[in-house]
Scaffold this active site. Structure first.
Site: not given
Ligand code: DHB
Ligand code: FE
Length: 298
Positions: A60, A194
């Site tokens: 990330h 998400h």
């Molecule tokens: C979050 C970040 C991520 O990379 C992910 O896959 C899921 C949740 C977060 O910041 O909550």
């Molecule tokens: Fe992620």
């Protein structure tokens, strides 16, 4: 011979790493999320004991950024430090690599026409360290070697699910041709549904996620055909991370059995999914005459 003995799917929600590191896993809001990994932690320690994990994950913007965006990258280094993700690096052990197997896989994949990026030095973020924590808990050293396999699911265009599955099949061929006797697992991480930003932030789709988990068990080829737009529409912009689970699933062959499954919402803004699969021999082929008869009887 090296052999793939199991596949694991697991979300990498960063707050789980934070909660673990601060001794807060027993708090009522977090306990159900962690409890679903109790079975796996015992199984990993007492039964599965992999020598090496090929850990499919996404970075990330910790190791890569807009300057360099490899679609598929394999870590061939000796070790990888936890990345500083803005609050300092997590205080978890350094991740030890397995350069001999990693270089063998890199060679096998590239000659098998998957144009991998080879990485010798990088730090690894929550995408990789959170799944390790969920599977092993608090340890002085990670009990397995790790080959990081990074996938671009952050910047458009990510690879298709079909291509991810085919990469998993190629990884299985690569592992099977490594002469040392090694117990290897493949993990697919990220997801489940998400979306972290925009008007749909907080989107969670239990039905879709559970259909995806169902689909990973047994003969799962239909999952190869899920288009990007379906992940985005049904599971939010970050749900696309689930294509990485198809690399794991592709590496297990035609048929799988389920050992454990866990689904919990929400954690942070995210659906938490976890599955443990074992490769099974091909389902016995039904002779043509019998399958015609079965069709006619429907
Ligand atoms: C979050 C970040 C991520 O990379 C992910 O896959 C899921 C949740 C977060 O910041 O909550
Ligand atoms: Fe992620």
């Amino acid at each position: 011979m090296a052999r793939i003995t199991a596949g694991i799917g697991c979300s990498h929600i960063p707050v789980l790493g934070f909660v673990h590191d601060h001794g807060r896993t027993a708090e009522p809001i977090f306990k159900p999320a962690f409890d679903g990994f109790d079975w796996t932690r015992r199984w990993m320690r007492e039964e599965a004991k992999p020598d090496v994990v090929i850990l499919v994950y996404n970075d990330h913007a910790s190791a890569f950024d807009m300057k360099v965006i490899p679609t598929f990258a394999i870590g061939c280094g000796e070790s990888y430090k936890p990345a500083d993700e803005g609050f300092g690096p997590r205080q978890v052990p350094v991740v030890e690599g397995h350069p001999d197997l990693a270089w063998h896989i890199a060679q096998s994949l590239i000659l098998d026409e998957f144009d991998m990026t080879i990485i010798n030095e990088m730090d690894v973020d929550h995408g990789l360290t959170v799944p390790l924590t969920m599977m092993y808990g608090e340890v002085d050293a990670w009990p397995c070697k790790v080959i990081p396999l990074a996938v671009n699911v952050v910047t458009y265009p990510p690879p298709s699910g079909n291509r991810c599955w085919a990469l998993g099949e190629a990884i299985a061929r690569a592992v099977a041709s490594f002469p040392e006797d090694l117990n290897v697992q493949v993990w697919g991480t990220g997801g489940m549904s998400h979306q972290l930003q925009g008007p749909r932030a907080g989107l969670i789709n239990r039905e879709w996620d559970n259909r995806f988990l169902d689909g990973l068990i047994g003969e799962s080829r239909h999952l190869r055909q899920i288009p990007h737009v379906e992940y985005l529409r049904e599971t939010g912009s970050e749900g696309i991370e689930m294509v990485m689970w198809l690399i794991m699933r592709g590496a297990l062959g035609d048929n799988t059995g389920i050992l454990h499954r866990h689904y919990h919402v929400p954690v942070s803004n995210t659906a938490l999914g976890h599955i443990v699969l074992e490769p099974l021999a091909k389902a016995s082929a039904i002779p043509a005459e019998l399958s015609d008869e079965l069709e006619a009887a429907k």
